[in-house]
Scaffold this active site. Sequence first.
Site, PDB file in Angstrom:
ATOM      1  N   HIS A 200       0.847  -1.194   0.000  1.00 53.16           N
ATOM      2  CA  HIS A 200       0.000   0.000   0.000  1.00 53.16           C
ATOM      3  C   HIS A 200       0.878   1.238   0.000  1.00 53.16           C
ATOM      4  CE1 HIS A 200      -2.351   3.176   2.316  1.00 53.16           C
ATOM      5  NE2 HIS A 200      -3.015   3.015   1.185  1.00 53.16           N
ATOM      6  N   SER A 201       0.544   2.192  -0.865  1.00 52.42           N
ATOM      7  CA  SER A 201       1.254   3.469  -0.933  1.00 52.42           C
ATOM      8  C   SER A 201       2.752   3.229  -1.150  1.00 52.42           C
ATOM      9  CB  SER A 201       0.978   4.270   0.342  1.00 52.42           C
ATOM     10  OG  SER A 201       1.494   5.581   0.244  1.00 52.42           O
ATOM     11  N   MET A 202       3.598   3.797  -0.285  1.00 47.23           N
ATOM     12  CA  MET A 202       5.040   3.618  -0.451  1.00 47.23           C
ATOM     13  C   MET A 202       5.468   2.176  -0.218  1.00 47.23           C
ATOM     14  SD  MET A 202       6.411   6.412  -1.472  1.00 47.23           S
ATOM     15  CE  MET A 202       8.140   6.073  -1.188  1.00 47.23           C
ATOM     16  N   MET A 227      -1.305  -0.723  -4.228  1.00 40.27           N
ATOM     17  CA  MET A 227      -2.501   0.104  -4.124  1.00 40.27           C
ATOM     18  C   MET A 227      -2.092   1.523  -3.767  1.00 40.27           C
ATOM     19  SD  MET A 227      -5.008  -2.581  -2.123  1.00 40.27           S
ATOM     20  CE  MET A 227      -3.762  -3.090  -0.961  1.00 40.27           C
ATOM     21  N   THR A 229       0.113   3.468  -5.063  1.00 41.38           N
ATOM     22  CA  THR A 229       1.574   3.570  -4.980  1.00 41.38           C
ATOM     23  C   THR A 229       2.104   4.523  -6.041  1.00 41.38           C
ATOM     24  OG1 THR A 229       1.825   1.341  -4.084  1.00 41.38           O
ATOM     25  CG2 THR A 229       3.721   2.281  -5.205  1.00 41.38           C
TER      26      THR A 229
END
Length: 1114
Positions: A200-202, A227, A229
């Site tokens: 998720h993200s980073m 997701m 990212t």
Amino acid sequence: MPESRTWRRRARSRSPWTCSPLILSTTVLAVLLVFAIAQSFVKRQLDPKGCRMSMMRPAFAKLVDFDTEHTRFASKYSLYLYREGGIDEDTMVKGVPVLFIPGNAGSYKQVRPLGAEAAQYFHDVVQHDTEAAGRGTRSLDFFTVDFNEDFTAFHGQTLLDQAEYLNEAVAYILSLYHDPRHSARDSSLPDPSSVILVGHSMGGIVARTMLIMPNYQANSINTIITMSTPHARPPVSFDAELVQTYTKINKYWRQAYSQKWANNNPLWHVTLISIAGGGLDTVVPSDYTSLSSLVPDTHGFTVFTSSVPDVWTGMDHLAILWCDQFRKIIVRALIEVVDARRASQTKPRAERMRVFKKWFLTGMESVAERTLPQKEPTTLLTLEDNSNSIISQGQRLSLRQLGSAGRPRAYLMPVPPQETPGGKRFTLLSDQKLDAPGENGKLEVLFCSVFPLHPGQSATLFSMNMDLSGDSSGSTRLACKNAAADTIHLPASTRLSQFAFEPTAPFSYLQYELEDLAEHQFVAIVDKAANPTPGWVIAEFSDNVDSIHWMNQLTLRQFLTNGLQLSLATIRPMVTEIKIPVLQSSLLAYKLRIGTQSCGKGSELFTPLLRQYITDPFESKFFVNVQEANINLHGVAPYIPPPLKPRTSVDGLSLQLWSDPTCDSALDVSLQVDVLGSLGKLVMRYSTVFAAFPLFVVALVLRKQFKVYDERGIFISFSESLDQCLRGSLPVLFFGLYFIALSVSRSSPAQTNPASYGIMDWQKNGTESALDMTKNDLLMGSQDPFFWFLVPLTGLITVGACVLVNYAALALIHVFSTAYSLFVSASVRIKNDDRRRSSSPAFAAISPRRRVITTAILFLLVATFIPYQFAYMVACLVQIATCTRAFRVARETRSGSHLNFYNYAHSVLILMLWVLPINLPILVVWLHNLAVHWLTPFSSHHNVLSIMPLILLVETLTTGTMIPRVTTRFRYVTDGLLFLLAIYADVYGVSYAYFLHQLVNFVAAWLVAIHFSTSSFSLSALLHSLLEGSNINAPLSSSSGANGSGSGSGSAVGSSRSSASGLFSAAFFSSSSNNPAQPGSSSGSSSGGGGGAGSNRISNSSSSSSTSNVKKRP
């Protein structure tokens, strides 16, 4: 009295509070523009929120054996195994390993929705499916990592540390499946050799970084789902190591996929899926999630949640983790790619991509695969020999009710010949579910050919036998393929529908190009209802010429001027597409209006349904019961690297409209640009601009201040200098740099030779050479000259921001100065009845021993423990204190030289304040590490030289030392350094903001050099002062020499320089031969001072200069 009035007039003209009409009007316009942008961002072009809450009963088992013997980060990070309460509370591993990686400041507990759904779905459905077990389907063991909510978005070293830890975690997780004490897997299955990653993200960037780390175990990762990212570029560019790490990661992935042979590609087995939340994500711009510049479509793609079937809604940055309907899709896709019979635990790459396309794409994309051509006939359809069941060629099938015949009935639609001019397409839409083989629903669609296909072929070859011949003596037999596997779900659109994500039964839709049906002769729509029942079906073969409207001749300027109006004919296909290639930018938003559809006879079967989509990335949005719609997209965005494949004419905005063809009425479609709605789209795309562009303005303002000071001896205020820049250099440089950057980016090889990076270019070792991935890093990040207006718009806001920060700093200093004065005894207040300069207790001399020791300790701490960003923040606080004291002195003495010093100190403070946001994120990371007791120093932020000049400059200003004038050719060094800072901030500041600190540091080093050129500093004096505690800046004589204030030499009041220092200054900075002393002038500032060229230090000496025969400078 005349002198008093003269001073007041000059004081008003030089007051730092002065605001010219030009500055005032510019600021007002900037504030109004920011207000309009904020209102647009908050209230216009908003996507609806449709996520449903998920439920779970989480339990976490900490893997305490994963300690310092396995990783050096065991004291900072932790590894957990997720278990769902009441279902799989056993901590033995028994399924396929999946590792969840949280993002920036994320929690390991964010795995709960996915882990709970995986356990629930396997427990309720999969484990009862014997066929699935035979295919190698097993449960998912979700592992998760506690990073103590690290800030990976701000710090490159933290990102690398997490990637190193995760590679060690993967090795440990795989070892658990080898250990009988921890594993309960079927012994007939091979031990896992790879782990599925969900980031998720980073966390998605950390997942990709793992593959380039030295401790990466080959082939231990082959499936990555991310997701929200930011793959294309870092979310902020304040840390040099973060930017360099991004560059290294992306270069590695591009070079890997540029290899011709799979054996040379270390990522050939890896699939990467990037899922974006869309406009609701206000943390990471969804444009940054694009993989088009990194991965070919054979190995991955980018899709938006609004495109995912049965989800059909955008999501914010956190909702993408817990959204109930979306987590179900993620889990089902993961379980379908699992194959525990293989050591990799997943299906081969091509099959994995096929599964991901099935679950994440709408099914209408060009890359979506149809299963029909690969199938063998499985159903034998027997019909009565009755021509009434065959629909005439070109006729549409419309069933307003199912079961009207009182028994099952099949309707045959002949497949047109393949040579049809312009091409044809088969489409079918129904509100009923299409039955798969063996199901007993109401509707089934088959694609058939006359049986027998070959002489002697037996009917026993078919698993299904559907006999609809009744008592008829004659019959027709057809060998058919079931089309249920290719069913596309569309949101139901009725008069009661409001949003696509409403929990209602979806429409079933089939779409085939004519070439997909080459081996078939009929389409059989089988109405299986035995009694009249609600339900409708529309099926037709339509000409592409009639169903697709190309707007190739429409230019962007024409569209913005007149919009687009289109009237769809009364007799039209059920599905109409409007393709507008010119609309590709993510900076523009639009308003769509569709006229009311009126049915002449009976009620309409469904209301207009709209799909807005682009193909790169895969972004679709659905609008049900549509009359008006907000259209916005994530297409060509600023600062995003170019795609591996060049964009084509089909990459623009497309509108796909389903309308009831049984209604005998035309339909008007209107599309207009939404100007106010477009303003809000600037927020996410250009928010980082305001970390760099203000330094462009501040550097030019400082440049003007030094130029005036060196020429006239007056250091004008920040606002006065800004007013002069607005009348000259600022607008010219803004536009000049924009067109230069535009010409440079457009002259790149990638533009001059598009064929060099064609569709297969990534297989020819040409990706890096043919594509300049940094071409969009310049200035506004766009190569489209149409958006030239963003330059003045951004410049206007930047100037307004600088003005507001300037006056905010003035107000703060005024408040601090007033508060400071309240605590100062009246006996030490400055007496200034004759308005001559006098000494100030606010700038009492500090012991050089204290100054040197304090500075040395600070430098030592920077080199060993604290990052230089902490020292920078301390310097900012000290500079605020210096400005507070300088303001008080200037206000009470009414001295021109003191006002000079205050303006100088204030401008340095403004410069430092605009650099402060670049340094704060690293400081936040360091403080967070202290909070979690991780004391390992940063390897990249302990360079003393990165802060030394700034510390020395601030320390020098604490003594009240005014910078001397530079009247020789060396004044061009000051001019050039500030000009370089301005140019860099404007051109590269957004993409490489971290270097702005270094440039400001260079400027500070030069200013310190100018200060030291006129000081009496020497090594022997320093040693003597340290040993004896004397003041090296103490006056050596009570009067200055010939180079007094009138000469503009910058000599200190009541002090003189050493002969060596005087020679150096005379030779390089303020030659007295070029600036002879005014006859009869004294070293003190005259009452009309204003010129202020005199003192370079607000002295604490009790001696005063002669006040006789003072001659005012005109």
